[in-house]
Design a protein around this motif. Structure first.
Motif, PDB file in Angstrom:
ATOM      1  N   GLY A  12     -10.027   2.786   2.148  1.00  0.00           N
ATOM      2  CA  GLY A  12     -10.620   1.650   2.822  1.00  0.00           C
ATOM      3  C   GLY A  12     -12.167   1.524   2.796  1.00  0.00           C
ATOM      4  O   GLY A  12     -12.698   2.628   2.976  1.00  0.00           O
ATOM      5  N   CYS A  43      -4.510   3.312   4.987  1.00  0.00           N
ATOM      6  CA  CYS A  43      -5.499   3.993   3.916  1.00  0.00           C
ATOM      7  C   CYS A  43      -5.410   5.723   4.163  1.00  0.00           C
ATOM      8  O   CYS A  43      -5.116   6.213   5.320  1.00  0.00           O
ATOM      9  CB  CYS A  43      -6.794   3.414   4.309  1.00  0.00           C
ATOM     10  SG  CYS A  43      -7.103   1.788   4.058  1.00  0.00           S
ATOM     11  N   THR A  71      -3.603  -2.435   8.337  1.00  0.00           N
ATOM     12  CA  THR A  71      -4.300  -1.943   6.970  1.00  0.00           C
ATOM     13  C   THR A  71      -4.923  -0.675   6.983  1.00  0.00           C
ATOM     14  O   THR A  71      -4.964   0.186   6.063  1.00  0.00           O
ATOM     15  CB  THR A  71      -5.181  -3.083   6.507  1.00  0.00           C
ATOM     16  OG1 THR A  71      -4.195  -4.333   6.302  1.00  0.00           O
ATOM     17  CG2 THR A  71      -5.546  -2.899   5.101  1.00  0.00           C
ATOM     18  N   ARG A  72      -5.778  -0.419   7.954  1.00  0.00           N
ATOM     19  CA  ARG A  72      -6.525   0.610   8.116  1.00  0.00           C
ATOM     20  C   ARG A  72      -5.693   2.150   8.230  1.00  0.00           C
ATOM     21  O   ARG A  72      -6.054   2.894   7.508  1.00  0.00           O
ATOM     22  CB  ARG A  72      -7.540   0.508   9.278  1.00  0.00           C
ATOM     23  CG  ARG A  72      -8.522   1.673   9.655  1.00  0.00           C
ATOM     24  CD  ARG A  72      -9.533   1.603  10.768  1.00  0.00           C
ATOM     25  NE  ARG A  72     -10.234   0.520  10.592  1.00  0.00           N
ATOM     26  CZ  ARG A  72     -10.102  -0.504  11.199  1.00  0.00           C
ATOM     27  NH1 ARG A  72      -8.985  -0.755  12.225  1.00  0.00           N
ATOM     28  NH2 ARG A  72     -10.754  -1.818  11.519  1.00  0.00           N
ATOM     29  N   LEU A  90       0.818  -1.215   0.031  1.00  0.00           N
ATOM     30  CA  LEU A  90      -0.281  -0.019  -0.031  1.00  0.00           C
ATOM     31  C   LEU A  90       0.947   1.424   0.079  1.00  0.00           C
ATOM     32  O   LEU A  90       0.571   2.043  -0.584  1.00  0.00           O
ATOM     33  CB  LEU A  90      -0.973  -0.071   0.966  1.00  0.00           C
ATOM     34  CG  LEU A  90      -1.898  -1.113   1.171  1.00  0.00           C
ATOM     35  CD1 LEU A  90      -2.812  -1.154   2.521  1.00  0.00           C
ATOM     36  CD2 LEU A  90      -2.862  -1.163  -0.012  1.00  0.00           C
ATOM     37  N   ILE A 150      -5.188   5.295  -1.419  1.00  0.00           N
ATOM     38  CA  ILE A 150      -5.741   4.156  -0.666  1.00  0.00           C
ATOM     39  C   ILE A 150      -6.951   4.204  -0.130  1.00  0.00           C
ATOM     40  O   ILE A 150      -6.903   5.131   0.900  1.00  0.00           O
ATOM     41  CB  ILE A 150      -4.363   3.731   0.044  1.00  0.00           C
ATOM     42  CG1 ILE A 150      -3.166   3.567  -0.720  1.00  0.00           C
ATOM     43  CG2 ILE A 150      -4.835   2.288   0.665  1.00  0.00           C
ATOM     44  CD1 ILE A 150      -3.083   2.553  -1.675  1.00  0.00           C
ATOM     45  N   VAL A 169      -9.681  -0.860  -0.570  1.00  0.00           N
ATOM     46  CA  VAL A 169      -9.262  -1.756   0.132  1.00  0.00           C
ATOM     47  C   VAL A 169     -10.414  -2.419   0.932  1.00  0.00           C
ATOM     48  O   VAL A 169     -11.057  -1.571   1.632  1.00  0.00           O
ATOM     49  CB  VAL A 169      -8.087  -1.323   1.271  1.00  0.00           C
ATOM     50  CG1 VAL A 169      -7.367  -2.407   2.138  1.00  0.00           C
ATOM     51  CG2 VAL A 169      -7.189  -0.804   0.462  1.00  0.00           C
TER      52      VAL A 169
END
Length: 247
Positions: A174, A210, A206-207, A162, A172, A194
């Protein structure tokens, strides 16, 4: 020699015969099916010079592992040649559009996400190598041919991937409840959607990777959507926004 696997089901086998007939080594068909659909697909295989074996259901079950084969299976090379993110950027002539799945483990969901990615022109689908399902025969059948048209890029470190996309000016985004409404979000530029695993949503790292969190406005009593349904909605909204922006 490329590694091989078994495809099964009419959609998956027909798509492979249409897009990459040279990768089909043999076709296996049920001796009990003589309908127009079967005649059409065997004619296509015959014209491509592919060996056709008429077998019983026990043999098809042995090949596919279960009974949802629809009377047809094919021995094929792996779905697509290995593709990198660099390859994608070199081949696209519009703002990049990626789908990133964070730990999706259900093969039917991955297949359905591939169908949406194909339908709305996503350039690739990115998944982590660990804690996620790969493209197997069940995924290929659920994808109805999209496993042969949408590259699936498996990466070792999703957060690093990412960051690499950000460095290429890709937003990016989410998809998760509680974020900016999809109705208001600008999704016209290069974007990587995502989406998280079933039930668990996006993992913390991952969050945090974003740029924005965007939610799909829901009006009913359900609190969330299946990941494949959400993927289709987000990709449709992106395509619609790009078409309107180009007018």
């Amino acid at each position: 020699m490329p590694s091989s696997r078994v495809l099964f089901g009419f959609h998956a086998v027909t798509a492979r015969l249409r897009t990459r007939p040279e990768s089909v080594h043999a076709l296996y068909i049920s001796g009990t099916r003589h309908d127009a659909r079967m005649r059409d697909i065997t004619a296509r295989a015959h014209n491509a010079g592919i060996t056709i074996h008429t077998v019983d259901d026990a043999r098809l079950l042995q090949l596919t592992g279960h009974g949802r084969h629809q009377g047809i299976a094919a021995l094929v090379d792996e779905a697509l040649p290995y593709v990198t993110i660099d390859d994608v950027f070199q081949s696209v002539d519009e703002p990049a559009l990626f789908v990133v799945l964070d730990g999706v483990t259900d093969p039917h969901n991955l297949g359905a996400c591939l169908r949406s990615a194909d339908a709305f022109g996503a350039h690739a689908l990115i998944v982590p190598k660990d804690r996620a399902v790969g493209v197997n025969a069940t995924v290929a059948k659920a994808a109805s041919g999209a496993a042969d048209t949408v590259p699936v890029i498996a990466v070792t470190n999703l957060a690093r991937t990412l960051r690499d996309l950000k460095a290429r000016d890709v937003w990016i985004v989410g998809a998760e409840a509680g974020g900016e409404s999809l109705f208001d979000a600008d999704v016209t530029g290069p974007i990587a959607w995502v989406l998280g695993a079933e039930g668990a949503g996006l993992r913390r790292l991952t969050r945090e990777s974003c740029d924005r969190i965007v939610g799909i406005p829901l009006q009913g009593s359900v609190e969330s959507l299946n990941v494949s349904v959400a993927t289709g909605i987000c990709l449709f909204a992106t395509r619609r926004a790009r078409v309107l922006a180009a007018r």
